[in-house]
Write an enzyme that holds these catalytic residues in place. Structure first.
Site, PDB file in Angstrom:
ATOM      1  N   TYR A  56       1.749  39.799   5.427  1.00 16.51           N
ATOM      2  CA  TYR A  56       1.504  40.316   6.767  1.00 16.51           C
ATOM      3  C   TYR A  56       2.551  39.690   7.694  1.00 16.51           C
ATOM      4  O   TYR A  56       2.374  38.587   8.212  1.00 16.51           O
ATOM      5  CB  TYR A  56       0.100  39.967   7.259  1.00 16.51           C
ATOM      6  CG  TYR A  56      -1.027  40.414   6.364  1.00 16.51           C
ATOM      7  CD1 TYR A  56      -0.831  41.352   5.336  1.00 16.51           C
ATOM      8  CD2 TYR A  56      -2.316  39.915   6.526  1.00 16.51           C
ATOM      9  CE1 TYR A  56      -1.875  41.751   4.519  1.00 16.51           C
ATOM     10  CE2 TYR A  56      -3.369  40.321   5.718  1.00 16.51           C
ATOM     11  CZ  TYR A  56      -3.141  41.236   4.709  1.00 16.51           C
ATOM     12  OH  TYR A  56      -4.184  41.632   3.896  1.00 16.51           O
TER      13      TYR A  56
ATOM     14  N   ASN B  38      -6.900  42.421  -6.117  1.00 15.69           N
ATOM     15  CA  ASN B  38      -6.279  43.552  -6.830  1.00 15.69           C
ATOM     16  C   ASN B  38      -6.239  43.338  -8.345  1.00 15.69           C
ATOM     17  O   ASN B  38      -5.343  43.827  -9.024  1.00 15.69           O
ATOM     18  CB  ASN B  38      -4.859  43.806  -6.301  1.00 15.69           C
ATOM     19  CG  ASN B  38      -4.851  44.160  -4.837  1.00 15.69           C
ATOM     20  OD1 ASN B  38      -5.384  45.179  -4.433  1.00 15.69           O
ATOM     21  ND2 ASN B  38      -4.256  43.286  -4.017  1.00 15.69           N
TER      22      ASN B  38
ATOM     23  N   TYR C   8     -11.678  45.531   0.790  1.00 19.19           N
ATOM     24  CA  TYR C   8     -10.697  45.898   1.816  1.00 19.19           C
ATOM     25  C   TYR C   8     -10.652  47.419   1.960  1.00 19.19           C
ATOM     26  O   TYR C   8     -11.194  48.141   1.132  1.00 19.19           O
ATOM     27  CB  TYR C   8      -9.313  45.297   1.566  1.00 19.19           C
ATOM     28  CG  TYR C   8      -8.552  45.740   0.335  1.00 19.19           C
ATOM     29  CD1 TYR C   8      -7.979  47.005   0.246  1.00 19.19           C
ATOM     30  CD2 TYR C   8      -8.344  44.869  -0.723  1.00 19.19           C
ATOM     31  CE1 TYR C   8      -7.258  47.400  -0.862  1.00 19.19           C
ATOM     32  CE2 TYR C   8      -7.611  45.244  -1.847  1.00 19.19           C
ATOM     33  CZ  TYR C   8      -7.074  46.515  -1.907  1.00 19.19           C
ATOM     34  OH  TYR C   8      -6.347  46.893  -3.009  1.00 19.19           O
TER      35      TYR C   8
ATOM     36  N   PRO D  59     -12.343  48.989   4.417  1.00 18.87           N
ATOM     37  CA  PRO D  59     -13.753  49.358   4.577  1.00 18.87           C
ATOM     38  C   PRO D  59     -13.971  50.687   5.299  1.00 18.87           C
ATOM     39  O   PRO D  59     -14.982  51.346   5.079  1.00 18.87           O
ATOM     40  CB  PRO D  59     -14.339  48.194   5.389  1.00 18.87           C
ATOM     41  CG  PRO D  59     -13.167  47.580   6.090  1.00 18.87           C
ATOM     42  CD  PRO D  59     -12.021  47.743   5.152  1.00 18.87           C
TER      43      PRO D  59
END
Length: 310
Positions: free
Chosen positions: A59, A158, A205, A207
């Site tokens: 990020y 993941n 994640y 959502p």
């Protein structure tokens, strides 16, 4: 209403409504973001009782961690904030490489500690599995870092069921983060049985499925960004999904709340899930997400939503 929950079998106790921080400093993901707004958002979140932040190196290639570290240091509330971050990616000649080697995990954890201006990370995730490192070796490296006091809990993100089982060979995995929402419930079959059996908390994640489950769109809404290529935003599938969202709107209207709060409350009602981390770009979005704590779904409402999105 204020309540706290423990994340799985860890000693991390948090407000179940957290913050996914990919729009904090994530200029590579959201070129238009304003870092001053980011800082205001974080301060608002902390003031309103939110205490669980989920970030990652990718990020903003470290920028998200830096901003969070600066705000937490300024407020002096490190002991009250649970910080989760993710690593494993590195840039080599402009290309992003995923590296789960114990050597690189130690290096990336140290780099995150520096950016966050802290001497411990509450929850550190292997962001993506690589192709070469045995999963249990990568997790074993994090166990050493946990024993050394640099991290408090071990996460993987993941990972497929097979990869998770390999990673948890020694029983060290505390949290799994994965793609899950009302439109993508595959994890219920692939992952939830294992995570529940082994005391691993699942953190979903996406959502809101890129906004579709937040009740913001109509049949006339058009998309000219990444959503334009997503199957659930196209043609008949889009119209069917909008119709399903109408059921959520009916429940939300009856409770005088927003669709987003109904969705988050439904996730928190699932046995595999302890906490949710919806993203936010504006302070008011954080405040709205926190109103989920005031929502009580009945057994019938939970089952109605389950059937609608089955």
């Amino acid at each position: 209403m204020s309540k706290k929950i423990r994340i799985g079998r860890t000693d991390l106790v948090v407000n179940p409504i957290g913050l996914g921080a990919n729009a904090i400093g994530g200029h590579n993901l959201y070129p238009e973001i304003d870092e001053q707004v980011n800082r205001t958002l974080l301060k608002t979140a902390f003031n309103e009782g939110l205490d669980f932040i989920d970030t990652a190196f990718t990020y903003g290639m470290g920028r998200s961690e830096e901003i969070i570290g600066e705000v937490v240091k300024e407020l002096g509330n490190r002991q009250e904030v649970i910080i989760a971050t993710k690593g494993t990616q590195k840039l080599i000649d402009g290309e992003t490489i995923v590296d789960n080697s114990p050597e690189y995990l130690r290096e990336t954890v140290d780099a995150s500690l520096k950016r966050l201006q802290t001497d411990y990370i509450d929850l550190f995730y292997i962001h993506f599995p690589d192709k070469n490192t045995p999963k249990y070796e990568a997790v074993g490296a994090l166990k050493e870092l946990k024993d050394a006091g640099k991290i408090r809990a071990i996460g993987v993100s993941n990972f497929s069921q097979e990869q998770l089982i390999e990673a948890n060979q020694d029983g060290y995995v505390d949290v799994l983060q994965g793609h899950y929402n009302l439109l993508n419930r595959q994890a219920e079959k692939d992952l939830f049985p294992y995570t529940i059996e082994h005391g691993i908390s699942f953190v979903p994640y996406f959502p809101f499925a890129s906004g579709l489950l937040a009740g913001r769109y109509t049949k006339k809404t058009t998309f000219n960004d990444f959503r334009a290529n997503m199957p659930h935003f196209q043609g008949e599938a889009f119209e069917q999904n909008l119709q399903k969202v109408e059921t959520l709107k009916e429940i939300a209207n009856a409770k005088q709340t927003e669709v987003s709060n109904i969705v988050l409350a439904w996730y928190l009602a699932q046995p595999a899930i302890d906490t949710v981390i919806p993203g936010a770009k504006k302070p008011e979005q954080v405040i709205q997400n926190l109103k989920t704590l005031d929502v009580q779904l009945s057994k019938d409402e939970i089952e109605t939503i389950d059937r609608t999105f089955s």
